[in-house]
Design an enzyme around this catalytic site. Structure first.
Site, PDB file in Angstrom:
ATOM      1  N   CYS A 145       6.204 110.951  17.794  1.00 49.81           N
ATOM      2  CA  CYS A 145       6.711 110.250  19.295  1.00 49.81           C
ATOM      3  C   CYS A 145       7.719 111.675  20.025  1.00 49.81           C
ATOM      4  CB  CYS A 145       7.618 109.160  19.461  1.00 49.81           C
ATOM      5  SG  CYS A 145       6.135 108.195  19.011  1.00 49.81           S
ATOM      6  N   HIS A 285      12.433 107.890  24.866  1.00 53.64           N
ATOM      7  CA  HIS A 285      10.759 107.806  24.391  1.00 53.64           C
ATOM      8  C   HIS A 285      10.820 105.936  24.729  1.00 53.64           C
ATOM      9  CE1 HIS A 285       7.757 106.752  22.098  1.00 53.64           C
ATOM     10  NE2 HIS A 285       8.151 106.255  20.918  1.00 53.64           N
ATOM     11  N   ASN A 315       3.928 102.140  24.400  1.00 51.75           N
ATOM     12  CA  ASN A 315       4.464 103.401  23.934  1.00 51.75           C
ATOM     13  C   ASN A 315       3.116 104.577  23.929  1.00 51.75           C
ATOM     14  OD1 ASN A 315       4.913 105.584  21.818  1.00 51.75           O
ATOM     15  ND2 ASN A 315       5.483 103.502  20.522  1.00 51.75           N
TER      16      ASN A 315
END
Length: 358
Positions: A145, A285, A315
């Site tokens: 990520c 994030h 996500n």
């Protein structure tokens, strides 16, 4: 908008060795000689919306349980025939249009992803061909990520030292294809999407200031896909055990994420002689609202400076930061000259932060 006085007057003039060493020591240019900016952003998410109500029909969960623990209300899911290159291409075209750049002007394409179309060739090469960017080099980058931040660091370094003039950076993941939809602890978290940024030489008031990148391989087992690589190739037994899907130790990743967001933010600001109070817009994030809120509270940032869209997209891994940036700029939450800090974290365990004047 707050500008660091020590950066004034450094637009793109030739830099003497002693001056360059001074800038390197401050972390403001790393090894760059000329400033680098984001010239255009683009984002794309698939049409299909998967709500918490839909998930209630698939696994033992509830909307209240998901929202309380993650802040997520819905996410986008790629169609069966949509791959990472398809999402990337849509985001890339929008970024190029925003930047006023033709594909033929690109020198390099970097795609940050853990869900490429195939193990090889690089998804970036597929994107390059589809765009018609015949002059561009192309490669993929894998940092979970955190991938988009790493790709920005690599791309801006290339432009900064003159290896390239125009770089396309894409963060994309199609996590729905590697999610175990019977595992309620993970399937509620993830969505699909892509975001892209065009990097070009910047100016005194529009530039990257510093990056902070890191990794702790001791946490590699906390977030992984066990099978499908050279350590454990795909077998019937691996598939039967569900080892081709994401596995995560959620509590440990949560604690790591909160700590590292704070640490990386403070570190990247210190490299530029700036403080958290100088921040105009903060983009972390988009993994979990509780992670974001916990880190923001420790940093002392007011809510109006924090960009959040995890409730609508979940996500999206490498795509989450560029999607949030594009949305924030389009909605006027990020304006020219603003000090923007972006922070990512993910598998590795990895992390990265960037500070830039918009």
């Amino acid at each position: 908008m707050k500008q660091g006085s020590e950066l004034a007057g450094l637009e793109s003039q030739p830099i003497e060795t002693s001056d360059e060493a001074s800038l390197v020591s401050k972390g403001c240019f790393s090894t760059s000689v000329r400033p680098v900016r984001i010239a255009g952003l683009g984002a794309y998410v698939p049409e299909k919306v998967l709500t918490n109500a839909d998930l209630e029909q698939m696994v033992d969960t509830t909307d209240e349980w998901i929202v309380t623990r993650t802040g997520i209300r819905e996410r986008r899911i790629a169609a069966e025939n949509e791959a990472a290159s398809d999402l990337s291409l849509a985001a890339a075209r929008r970024a190029l249009e925003k930047a006023g750049v033709s594909p033929s002007s690109l020198d390099m394409i970097i795609v940050a992803t853990v869900t490429g179309d195939m193990p090889f060739p690089a998804t970036a090469s597929i994107v390059q061909h589809a765009l018609g960017a015949e002059r561009a080099g192309a490669f993929d980058l894998s940092a979970g990520c955190t991938g988009f931040i790493y790709a920005l660091a690599v791309g801006s370094s290339m432009v900064g030292v003159g290896v390239c003039d125009t770089v396309l950076v894409v963060g994309v993941d199609v996590l729905s294809k590697i999610t175990n939809w019977k595992d309620r602890s993970t399937c509620v978290l993830f969505g699909d999407g892509a975001g892209a940024a065009v990097l070009k030489p910047g100016s005194e008031h529009s530039r990257f200031l510093a990056f902070d990148l890191g990794s702790d391989g001791g946490g590699a087992d906390l977030l992984k896909i066990p099978a499908g690589g050279s350590r454990k190739p795909i077998t019937v037994e691996a598939v039967q055990a569900g080892e081709q899907y994401i596995q995560m130790c959620g509590s440990e990743v949560f604690k790591f994420a909160v700590r590292i967001i704070v640490q990386a933010t403070q570190s990247v600001l210190a490299k530029c002689g700036l403080k958290t109070t100088d921040i105009d817009a903060f983009v972390a994030h988009q993994a979990n609202i509780r992670i974001i809120e916990s880190a923001v509270a420790r940093l002392g940032l007011p809510p109006e400076k924090v960009v959040v869209n995890v409730d609508r997209y979940g996500n999206t891994s490498s795509a989450s930061i560029p999607i949030a940036l594009e949305e924030a700029e389009r909605e006027g939450k990020i304006r020219p000259g603003d000090l923007v800090v972006v922070v990512g974290f993910g598998a590795g365990l990895s992390w990265g932060a960037a500070a830039l004047y918009w």
